[in-house]
Write an enzyme that holds these catalytic residues in place. Structure first.
Site, PDB file in Angstrom:
ATOM      1  N   HIS A  14       0.834  -1.196   0.000  1.00 53.17           N
ATOM      2  CA  HIS A  14       0.000   0.000   0.000  1.00 53.17           C
ATOM      3  C   HIS A  14       0.875   1.254   0.000  1.00 53.17           C
ATOM      4  CE1 HIS A  14      -2.884  -3.060   1.286  1.00 53.17           C
ATOM      5  NE2 HIS A  14      -3.862  -2.202   1.057  1.00 53.17           N
ATOM      6  N   PRO A  16       2.851   3.937  -1.884  1.00 52.74           N
ATOM      7  CA  PRO A  16       2.885   4.444  -3.257  1.00 52.74           C
ATOM      8  C   PRO A  16       4.277   4.462  -3.878  1.00 52.74           C
ATOM      9  CG  PRO A  16       1.556   5.871  -1.851  1.00 52.74           C
ATOM     10  CD  PRO A  16       2.264   4.915  -0.950  1.00 52.74           C
ATOM     11  N   LYS A  18       6.912   2.535  -3.116  1.00 51.59           N
ATOM     12  CA  LYS A  18       7.341   1.157  -3.374  1.00 51.59           C
ATOM     13  C   LYS A  18       6.567   0.573  -4.557  1.00 51.59           C
ATOM     14  CE  LYS A  18       8.363  -1.301   0.227  1.00 51.59           C
ATOM     15  NZ  LYS A  18       8.297  -2.158   1.443  1.00 51.59           N
ATOM     16  N   ASP A  45      -0.628  -7.954   9.477  1.00 48.18           N
ATOM     17  CA  ASP A  45       0.336  -7.570  10.506  1.00 48.18           C
ATOM     18  C   ASP A  45       1.691  -8.183  10.172  1.00 48.18           C
ATOM     19  OD1 ASP A  45      -1.561  -6.179  11.991  1.00 48.18           O
ATOM     20  OD2 ASP A  45      -2.156  -7.986  13.100  1.00 48.18           O
ATOM     21  N   ASP A  74       9.853  -6.601   1.413  1.00 43.02           N
ATOM     22  CA  ASP A  74      10.047  -6.000   2.728  1.00 43.02           C
ATOM     23  C   ASP A  74      11.474  -5.486   2.751  1.00 43.02           C
ATOM     24  OD1 ASP A  74       8.644  -5.508   5.328  1.00 43.02           O
ATOM     25  OD2 ASP A  74      10.513  -6.361   6.069  1.00 43.02           O
ATOM     26  N   ASP A 163      15.943   7.468   1.214  1.00 46.09           N
ATOM     27  CA  ASP A 163      16.826   7.692   0.060  1.00 46.09           C
ATOM     28  C   ASP A 163      17.674   8.964   0.151  1.00 46.09           C
ATOM     29  OD1 ASP A 163      15.984   5.350  -1.058  1.00 46.09           O
ATOM     30  OD2 ASP A 163      14.824   6.252  -2.681  1.00 46.09           O
ATOM     31  N   HIS A 195      19.139  -1.851  -3.601  1.00 48.44           N
ATOM     32  CA  HIS A 195      18.866  -3.154  -3.011  1.00 48.44           C
ATOM     33  C   HIS A 195      17.702  -3.844  -3.704  1.00 48.44           C
ATOM     34  CE1 HIS A 195      16.734   0.150  -1.252  1.00 48.44           C
ATOM     35  NE2 HIS A 195      15.881  -0.621  -0.627  1.00 48.44           N
ATOM     36  N   ARG A 196      16.655  -3.052  -4.015  1.00 49.47           N
ATOM     37  CA  ARG A 196      15.468  -3.642  -4.651  1.00 49.47           C
ATOM     38  C   ARG A 196      15.769  -4.090  -6.075  1.00 49.47           C
ATOM     39  NH1 ARG A 196      12.273   0.047  -3.108  1.00 49.47           N
ATOM     40  NH2 ARG A 196      11.849  -1.041  -1.169  1.00 49.47           N
TER      41      ARG A 196
END
Length: 210
Positions: A14, A16, A18, A45, A74, A163, A195-196
């Site tokens: 949720h 935006p 990411k 959770d 994550d 960032d 990293h992503r």
């Protein structure tokens, strides 16, 4: 045995910023991506004790609710002088208001309290754990990191989260000062620094390539 992603894919976030990054990374593969927010899915959770565990929780919850493959990330910032904090609690440090300016200021205050003013005392890394889960319980998981140091004051308005204070190793600009092409390795530059992006390349090799 690894499984390829085909058809629709739920992006289990949720956030935006990411969501935009994950859609950008998926775009070259022609995957039809819809977000958990667009489907009205609840946020589970995050009770895991690692980035990978929390990515799995999010992906499995979205896959079960939507009955479609779901892709979750994550990620967070681990600061060496703070014993790895904020780590898996990186988003929580910003609170419900997503006040990352406040979270960055908190990190800087803690570093100053510890006398961490020299670059060698300000090392940190971003971690990204990615998970794809299918409704039948199959999962694919990868993880990657980007090393760097923290600067102050924040620099740049691109990207999101932490960032603007993260200076990747070997570079003179923060992630907040880089374009998405530079940060994520979109064409024509190839593999990016983030990293992503690094984790996504690993995932693409087993789920998207070919």
């Amino acid at each position: 045995m690894h499984r390829r992603i085909t058809g629709k894919l739920v992006i289990a976030t949720h956030n935006p910023g990411k969501l935009a990054e994950m859609r950008e990374l998926l775009a070259p593969y022609g995957i039809e991506a819809i977000s958990a927010g667009e489907l009205g899915l609840a946020e589970p959770d995050e009770t895991g004790d690692s980035f990978q565990a929390n990515a799995r929780i999010k992906a499995e919850a979205a896959a079960k609710a939507a009955q479609l493959p779901a892709f979750a990330d994550d990620s967070g910032l681990a600061v060496d002088a703070l014993d790895g904090a904020p780590g898996i609690y990186s988003a929580r440090w910003a609170g419900d208001a997503k006040d990352f300016a406040g979270a960055m200021a908190r990190i800087e205050r803690l570093l100053q309290e510890r006398g961490a003013t020299a670059p060698e005392r300000r090392t940190a890394h971003f971690v990204s754990a990615l998970c794809v889960a299918w409704p039948d319980g199959h999962i694919e998981e990868v993880e990657a990191r980007a090393d760097g140091t923290l600067v102050w004051p924040p620099r740049g308005t691109a990207g999101f989260g932490y960032d603007p204070v993260f200076l990747p190793e070997g570079h003179s600009r923060t992630f907040g000062e880089m374009t998405s092409i530079e940060k994520h390795g979109l064409p024509p530059l190839g593999l990016g620094l983030s990293h992503r992006a690094k984790a996504f390349v690993k995932l693409a090799e087993i789920c998207l390539a070919g």
